[in-house]
Design a protein around this motif. Structure first.
Motif, PDB file in Angstrom:
ATOM      1  N   ILE A 102       0.829  -1.205   0.000  1.00 15.64           N
ATOM      2  CA  ILE A 102       0.000   0.000   0.000  1.00 15.64           C
ATOM      3  C   ILE A 102       0.864   1.255   0.000  1.00 15.64           C
ATOM      4  N   THR A 103       1.857   1.309   0.902  1.00 14.40           N
ATOM      5  CA  THR A 103       2.634   2.535   1.084  1.00 14.40           C
ATOM      6  C   THR A 103       3.834   2.627   0.160  1.00 14.40           C
ATOM      7  N   GLY A 104       4.395   1.499  -0.234  1.00 10.73           N
ATOM      8  CA  GLY A 104       5.597   1.501  -1.066  1.00 10.73           C
ATOM      9  C   GLY A 104       5.294   1.340  -2.550  1.00 10.73           C
ATOM     10  N   LEU A 105       4.725   0.210  -2.912  1.00 14.59           N
ATOM     11  CA  LEU A 105       4.389  -0.039  -4.319  1.00 14.59           C
ATOM     12  C   LEU A 105       3.059   0.593  -4.717  1.00 14.59           C
ATOM     13  N   LYS A 106       2.290   1.034  -3.731  1.00 12.98           N
ATOM     14  CA  LYS A 106       1.087   1.853  -3.967  1.00 12.98           C
ATOM     15  C   LYS A 106       0.075   1.182  -4.906  1.00 12.98           C
ATOM     16  N   TYR A 107      -0.180  -0.094  -4.684  1.00  8.42           N
ATOM     17  CA  TYR A 107      -1.123  -0.806  -5.536  1.00  8.42           C
ATOM     18  C   TYR A 107      -2.507  -0.165  -5.574  1.00  8.42           C
ATOM     19  N   PRO A 108      -3.095   0.228  -4.421  1.00 10.54           N
ATOM     20  CA  PRO A 108      -4.427   0.846  -4.489  1.00 10.54           C
ATOM     21  C   PRO A 108      -4.438   2.134  -5.308  1.00 10.54           C
ATOM     22  N   VAL A 109      -3.419   2.967  -5.144  1.00 10.27           N
ATOM     23  CA  VAL A 109      -3.349   4.219  -5.893  1.00 10.27           C
ATOM     24  C   VAL A 109      -3.207   3.933  -7.387  1.00 10.27           C
TER      25      VAL A 109
END
Length: 372
Positions: free
Chosen positions: A168-175
């Motif tokens: 979520i925070t690093g690879l930011k899949y949701p974004v």
């Protein structure tokens, strides 16, 4: 405070600065040649180096997500990964929602605009494994016109040891998923984000280990069934995909190839094609040479019928060790298996490289899934 807390990192950085300043201030006073002064110099140097190394390691862990907690770091979570259900395991609750958070996009606090992230806990009826995960639900999931729709779903895996939070925070899949759907580049898709280390600290390589954790069963039977009890998802292989990096990439390919009835598509970012055997894995196959071969993806392509799945593999010509094996995999995979690739000219086995690959890989994966 938790290992991944920003407060821990901030306190470590402040401590490093203060102790460094104290060392500079005390050094002239420790310039004598007597034993106390020598011990004082040694002590201040050791303290300065120790606290600075700790701060550096905390920063690296915050960036790359190797360990999720102090217990994870010190290997004291063995008893929390595999739960042996007493009595009839089917009587237990398969999925619990533990918390909710917004997506880091404009208007993300409103579910119909940004979607929502839910922290869940999944308990497998067949594997008896309990594992936390994060769900990304796209904005469409909360809109009235989509209330009867079953959404395509992608399982997203970290490497080993990895932390699901870093997806979520690093690879930011949701974004990335939100941006792709908002621009029309991909259909709205539910993401199930977790690490393959469902029996920590052991690296099971997504294998049903004889006499050990039944990890493959958890991912191919328990997880889809549990998700379906609580969310509007499809029930066919064409509705489900899986993507991961490193160990998660190997798991993604293998789970789809061995279970085409569960996953119709898989994407592997810097994955490999044969499970390693080392101190973190222990004996994965219980001495069975046949089980070892069946988990070797190149052996499967050479000796077994190719499954009707779509597979994406990635590598880099300079910086990745799997480049030649990836080319061999692409060459060996023939219809009905469909293959695609992302081959970079340069890029190491790290999050910077995977961040470059996630948007096109996720777009490709979503395009292979159906909502019907």
């Amino acid at each position: 405070m938790e290992l991944t807390s920003k407060k821990v990192l901030l306190l470590a950085a402040i401590a490093a600065v203060l102790i460094f300043a104290a060392t500079v201030w005390l050094w002239p006073r420790l310039a004598r040649n007597n034993a106390p002064a020598v011990l004082g110099r040694v002590g201040t140097l050791l303290a300065t180096q120790l606290v600075m190394i700790c701060a550096l390691l905390l920063a690296v862990n915050d960036s790359f997500g190797f360990y999720a907690s102090w217990a994870d770091l010190f290997g004291t979570v063995q008893g929390q990964g595999v739960v042996v259900m007493q009595g009839n395991p089917s009587g237990g609750q398969q999925l619990q929602v533990l918390g909710r958070e917004s997506v880091n996009v404009s208007g993300g606090s409103v579910p119909t605009i940004g979607g929502r992230i839910e922290k869940i806990q999944i308990t497998g009826r067949h594997s008896h494994i309990t594992s936390p995960a994060y769900m990304y639900l796209p904005p469409e999931y909360f809109k009235r016109q989509y209330s009867k729709r079953a959404f395509p779903t992608a399982v997203v895996l970290t490497g080993y040891p990895g932390t699901s939070e870093h997806l979520i925070t690093g690879l930011k899949y949701p974004v990335v998923a939100h941006r792709l759907a908002s621009s029309g580049a991909a259909q709205p898709t539910i993401l199930v984000m977790l690490r393959p280390t469902v029996a920590p600290p052991r690296d099971t390589e997504c294998v049903d280990i004889p006499g050990g954790p039944q990890t493959e069963t958890f991912f191919t039977k328990d997880l889809p069934a549990a998700i379906a009890t609580h969310y509007r998802v499809g029930h066919h292989a064409r509705n489900w995909g899986i993507i991961g990096d490193s160990t998660g990439g190997y798991c993604a390919l293998k789970l789809a190839m061995r279970n085409p009835q569960t996953f119709g598509a898989a994407a592997s970012l810097s994955g490999y094609y044969k499970a390693p055997i080392d101190p973190t894995t222990g004996s994965l196959f219980g001495g069975s040479a046949q089980l070892a071969r069946e988990n070797n993806l190149m052996w499967r392509l050479a000796h077994l019928p190719h499954p009707p799945v779509s597979l994406l593999v990635t590598s880099s010509k300079h910086g990745e060790r799997n480049y030649n094996s990836t080319l061999a995999f692409i060459k060996a995979a023939t219809p009905p298996t469909q293959t695609a690739s992302i081959l970079l000219s340069t890029g190491g086995h790290n999050f910077n490289t995977w961040a470059r690959e996630v948007p096109p890989a996720l777009q490709w994966l979503c395009s292979r899934l159906s909502d019907r």
